[in-house]
Write a protein that holds these residues in place. Structure first.
Motif, PDB file in Angstrom:
ATOM      1  N   TYR A  64      35.043  80.900  37.921  1.00  0.00           N
ATOM      2  CA  TYR A  64      35.179  82.246  36.806  1.00  0.00           C
ATOM      3  C   TYR A  64      35.067  81.499  35.237  1.00  0.00           C
ATOM      4  O   TYR A  64      34.468  82.113  34.396  1.00  0.00           O
ATOM      5  N   ALA A  65      35.789  80.531  35.022  1.00  0.00           N
ATOM      6  CA  ALA A  65      36.012  79.907  33.981  1.00  0.00           C
ATOM      7  C   ALA A  65      34.805  79.397  33.355  1.00  0.00           C
ATOM      8  O   ALA A  65      34.156  79.354  32.323  1.00  0.00           O
ATOM      9  N   GLU A  66      33.804  78.753  34.558  1.00  0.00           N
ATOM     10  CA  GLU A  66      32.774  77.928  34.193  1.00  0.00           C
ATOM     11  C   GLU A  66      31.616  79.191  33.806  1.00  0.00           C
ATOM     12  O   GLU A  66      30.949  78.990  32.811  1.00  0.00           O
ATOM     13  N   LEU A  67      31.541  80.351  34.548  1.00  0.00           N
ATOM     14  CA  LEU A  67      30.816  81.481  34.192  1.00  0.00           C
ATOM     15  C   LEU A  67      31.127  82.001  32.750  1.00  0.00           C
ATOM     16  O   LEU A  67      30.366  82.256  31.910  1.00  0.00           O
ATOM     17  N   ALA A  68      32.365  82.070  32.322  1.00  0.00           N
ATOM     18  CA  ALA A  68      32.770  82.657  31.176  1.00  0.00           C
ATOM     19  C   ALA A  68      32.382  81.667  29.898  1.00  0.00           C
ATOM     20  O   ALA A  68      31.934  81.968  28.973  1.00  0.00           O
ATOM     21  N   MET A  69      32.616  80.272  29.968  1.00  0.00           N
ATOM     22  CA  MET A  69      32.156  79.170  29.410  1.00  0.00           C
ATOM     23  C   MET A  69      30.419  79.295  28.988  1.00  0.00           C
ATOM     24  O   MET A  69      29.913  79.225  28.059  1.00  0.00           O
ATOM     25  N   LYS A  70      29.698  79.705  29.948  1.00  0.00           N
ATOM     26  CA  LYS A  70      28.216  79.723  30.112  1.00  0.00           C
ATOM     27  C   LYS A  70      28.069  80.754  29.193  1.00  0.00           C
ATOM     28  O   LYS A  70      26.889  80.685  28.413  1.00  0.00           O
ATOM     29  N   GLN A  71      28.850  81.980  29.299  1.00  0.00           N
ATOM     30  CA  GLN A  71      28.456  83.273  28.468  1.00  0.00           C
ATOM     31  C   GLN A  71      28.949  82.652  26.999  1.00  0.00           C
ATOM     32  O   GLN A  71      27.850  83.223  25.946  1.00  0.00           O
ATOM     33  N   TRP A  72      29.987  82.059  26.680  1.00  0.00           N
ATOM     34  CA  TRP A  72      30.161  81.876  25.489  1.00  0.00           C
ATOM     35  C   TRP A  72      29.261  80.914  24.712  1.00  0.00           C
ATOM     36  O   TRP A  72      28.901  81.119  23.501  1.00  0.00           O
ATOM     37  N   LYS A  73      28.774  79.740  25.293  1.00  0.00           N
ATOM     38  CA  LYS A  73      27.471  79.030  25.018  1.00  0.00           C
ATOM     39  C   LYS A  73      26.417  79.716  24.609  1.00  0.00           C
ATOM     40  O   LYS A  73      25.792  79.549  23.439  1.00  0.00           O
ATOM     41  N   GLN A  74      26.102  80.995  25.447  1.00  0.00           N
ATOM     42  CA  GLN A  74      24.739  81.491  25.205  1.00  0.00           C
ATOM     43  C   GLN A  74      25.199  82.486  23.801  1.00  0.00           C
ATOM     44  O   GLN A  74      24.169  82.676  23.166  1.00  0.00           O
ATOM     45  N   VAL A  75      26.276  82.726  23.745  1.00  0.00           N
ATOM     46  CA  VAL A  75      26.803  83.804  22.274  1.00  0.00           C
ATOM     47  C   VAL A  75      26.398  82.728  21.279  1.00  0.00           C
ATOM     48  O   VAL A  75      25.998  83.085  20.321  1.00  0.00           O
ATOM     49  N   THR A  76      26.880  81.636  21.153  1.00  0.00           N
ATOM     50  CA  THR A  76      26.953  80.528  19.998  1.00  0.00           C
ATOM     51  C   THR A  76      25.514  80.422  20.026  1.00  0.00           C
ATOM     52  O   THR A  76      25.218  79.898  18.768  1.00  0.00           O
ATOM     53  N   GLU A  77      24.353  80.437  20.990  1.00  0.00           N
ATOM     54  CA  GLU A  77      23.074  80.112  20.644  1.00  0.00           C
ATOM     55  C   GLU A  77      22.244  81.284  19.999  1.00  0.00           C
ATOM     56  O   GLU A  77      21.038  81.321  19.701  1.00  0.00           O
ATOM     57  N   ILE A  78      23.076  82.556  19.793  1.00  0.00           N
ATOM     58  CA  ILE A  78      22.264  83.695  19.223  1.00  0.00           C
ATOM     59  C   ILE A  78      21.940  83.398  17.751  1.00  0.00           C
ATOM     60  O   ILE A  78      22.919  82.960  16.897  1.00  0.00           O
ATOM     61  N   ARG A  79      20.673  83.194  17.279  1.00  0.00           N
ATOM     62  CA  ARG A  79      20.302  82.991  15.900  1.00  0.00           C
ATOM     63  C   ARG A  79      19.626  83.905  15.168  1.00  0.00           C
ATOM     64  O   ARG A  79      19.556  84.113  13.966  1.00  0.00           O
ATOM     65  N   ASP A  80      18.838  84.953  15.966  1.00  0.00           N
ATOM     66  CA  ASP A  80      18.127  85.958  15.396  1.00  0.00           C
ATOM     67  C   ASP A  80      18.051  86.986  16.543  1.00  0.00           C
ATOM     68  O   ASP A  80      18.731  87.178  17.424  1.00  0.00           O
ATOM     69  N   ILE A  81      17.208  88.287  16.017  1.00  0.00           N
ATOM     70  CA  ILE A  81      17.225  89.428  16.867  1.00  0.00           C
ATOM     71  C   ILE A  81      16.470  88.947  18.139  1.00  0.00           C
ATOM     72  O   ILE A  81      17.163  89.496  19.083  1.00  0.00           O
ATOM     73  N   ASP A  82      15.712  88.020  18.299  1.00  0.00           N
ATOM     74  CA  ASP A  82      14.916  87.761  19.507  1.00  0.00           C
ATOM     75  C   ASP A  82      15.978  87.168  20.566  1.00  0.00           C
ATOM     76  O   ASP A  82      16.023  87.430  21.636  1.00  0.00           O
ATOM     77  N   SER A  83      16.651  86.091  20.093  1.00  0.00           N
ATOM     78  CA  SER A  83      17.803  85.639  21.069  1.00  0.00           C
ATOM     79  C   SER A  83      18.868  86.565  21.400  1.00  0.00           C
ATOM     80  O   SER A  83      19.272  86.461  22.424  1.00  0.00           O
ATOM     81  N   LEU A  84      19.214  87.606  20.519  1.00  0.00           N
ATOM     82  CA  LEU A  84      20.333  88.437  20.674  1.00  0.00           C
ATOM     83  C   LEU A  84      19.575  89.422  21.930  1.00  0.00           C
ATOM     84  O   LEU A  84      20.119  89.758  22.759  1.00  0.00           O
ATOM     85  N   LYS A  85      18.236  89.782  21.814  1.00  0.00           N
ATOM     86  CA  LYS A  85      17.401  90.586  23.063  1.00  0.00           C
ATOM     87  C   LYS A  85      17.611  89.908  24.287  1.00  0.00           C
ATOM     88  O   LYS A  85      17.901  90.447  25.404  1.00  0.00           O
ATOM     89  N   ASP A  86      17.362  88.479  24.001  1.00  0.00           N
ATOM     90  CA  ASP A  86      17.307  87.617  25.460  1.00  0.00           C
ATOM     91  C   ASP A  86      18.597  87.829  25.806  1.00  0.00           C
ATOM     92  O   ASP A  86      19.013  87.738  27.284  1.00  0.00           O
ATOM     93  N   PHE A  87      19.693  87.634  25.215  1.00  0.00           N
ATOM     94  CA  PHE A  87      21.149  87.604  25.743  1.00  0.00           C
ATOM     95  C   PHE A  87      21.471  88.750  26.212  1.00  0.00           C
ATOM     96  O   PHE A  87      22.040  88.697  27.397  1.00  0.00           O
TER      97      PHE A  87
END
Length: 126
Positions: free
Chosen positions: A45-68
């Motif tokens: 569960y911690a690995e899944l949460a860290m994966k989510q946080w890493k994906q959040v940090t990679e949001i740079r624009d609207i397209d990446s937000l939509k992908d997220f």
């Protein structure tokens, strides 16, 4: 007579404490299994949460937000599947523990029932 009384007390104590010792050892073993399982679950569960946080940090624009955002349904599905699998595994551990305790209890009762049958047969003969 005293020797017979001491022997009977020893036999009774052994027949009582032996199953209790087995049950206690089984409980310790089961606690260890559950603890190891829980540690593994927390790690996943911690690995899944860290994966989510890493994906959040990679949001740079609207397209990446939509992908997220579109990826969240997959993550939710993965998480719910993991929870169901974990609960099933814990349930199986519980059922195994119950079956083993019932087996110990049945084994403890078997000699007593045999001894009672033997005593009744001897009384009938007398």
């Amino acid at each position: 007579m005293t020797d017979n009384l001491i022997e009977n007390l020893t036999t009774q104590a052994t027949s009582f404490y032996e199953p209790m010792g087995k049950i206690n050892a089984l409980m310790v073993s089961n606690i260890e299994k559950v603890a190891e399982f829980q540690l593994g679950a927390v790690k996943s569960y911690a690995e899944l949460a860290m994966k989510q946080w890493k994906q959040v940090t990679e949001i740079r624009d609207i397209d990446s937000l939509k992908d997220f955002g579109s990826n969240q349904s997959e993550i939710a599905s993965e998480l719910s599947q993991k929870i169901v699998e974990d609960m099933k595994a814990l349930g199986e551990m519980g059922m195994d523990f119950k079956a083993q305790v019932e087996e110990i209890v049945a084994q403890a009762k078997a000699p007593k029932e045999g001894a009672e049958d033997k005593a009744e047969a001897e009384e009938t003969k007398a």
